[in-house]
Design a protein around this motif. Structure first.
Motif: not given
Length: 190
Positions: A90, A92-93, A95-97, A99-101, A103
Motif C-alpha cells: 500500500k 506506493p499508493e 506515497e502517490q496519494a 504527492a497528489d495531496s 500538489t
C-alpha cells in the motif's frame, strides 16, 4: 475468517479450492514449517510484508497453512499472518496519494495567494472609492447649501422687485391725482 478456517480444518487439512489473500505481518520475518506446529521441520523463511494465500488453519495448534508467491506451502503461527494486502504494497499508493495531496495543497496555496493579492487590491480600490464617496458627499452638501442660498436669494430678489413695483404703484397713485388734467372741449355735441 477464523470460523471459515476452522471449518476448513474440520473438513480436512487439504488445501481448499479457494484461497484468501493475506500477508506476513509487517514487523517480522518468519520460518515456516512442513506441518501445523513447530515440531515439524522448517521448510523455508518468508519476509515481512510478503503476500501469501491462506489455505487452511489448524485450530488445535493455532497454525495457518500458507502458499507463497513462488508456490511453496508451509505452516506458521497465526499471529504472524494478517489479512489483506501488506502496508508495504500500500506504501506506493499512499506515497502517490501524498504527492497528489501536496500538489493540490501547493495549487491551493497559490490560489490563496492570488486571492489575497486580489483582495488587497480590492481593499485599496475600496478605500480609494470610500475617499471619493466622502468627497462627493461633501460636494453634494455644498451644492445643496448653494441651492438653498440661491432659493433664498431668488426669494429676496422677487420680494424686492415686488416691493419696488408696489412702491412705484403707490408713488404713481399719489402723483397722478396732482397732474394737470386736460379739459374737454365744450363744443362737442355729444
Amino acid at each position: 475468517m477464523k470460523k471459515i478456517l476452522l471449518l476448513t480444518t474440520l473438513l480436512g487439512l487439504s488445501a481448499p479450492a479457494w484461497a484468501e489473500q493475506g500477508h506476513i505481518a509487517d514487523d517480522v520475518y518468519v520460518f515456516f514449517h512442513g506441518g501445523p506446529s513447530n515440531e515439524y521441520r522448517i521448510t523455508g523463511r518468508i519476509n515481512s510484508g510478503e503476500p501469501v494465500e491462506i489455505l487452511g488453519q489448524n485450530g488445535s495448534t493455532g497454525y495457518i497453512q500458507i502458499k507463497t508467491e513462488s508456490g511453496r506451502t508451509g505452516w506458521l503461527p497465526e499471529q504472524f499472518v494478517a489479512e489483506g494486502k501488506s502496508k508495504l504494497f500500500k506504501l506506493p499508493e499512499l506515497e502517490q496519494a501524498l504527492a497528489d495531496s501536496r500538489t493540490t495543497i501547493a495549487e491551493q496555496a497559490e490560489t490563496i495567494e492570488q486571492l489575497n493579492t486580489q483582495l488587497a487590491r480590492l481593499k485599496e480600490a475600496s478605500s480609494g472609492y470610500t475617499g471619493q464617496i466622502r468627497d462627493l458627499q461633501i460636494e453634494i452638501r455644498d451644492l445643496q447649501s448653494t441651492i438653498n442660498n440661491m432659493d433664498q436669494s431668488n426669494l429676496m430678489r422677487w420680494l424686492t422687485y415686488g416691493g419696488l413695483i408696489a412702491f412705484g404703484g403707490v408713488v404713481l397713485g399719489l402723483i397722478v391725482p396732482y397732474l394737470p388734467r386736460r379739459r374737454k372741449r365744450r363744443d362737442d355735441w355729444f
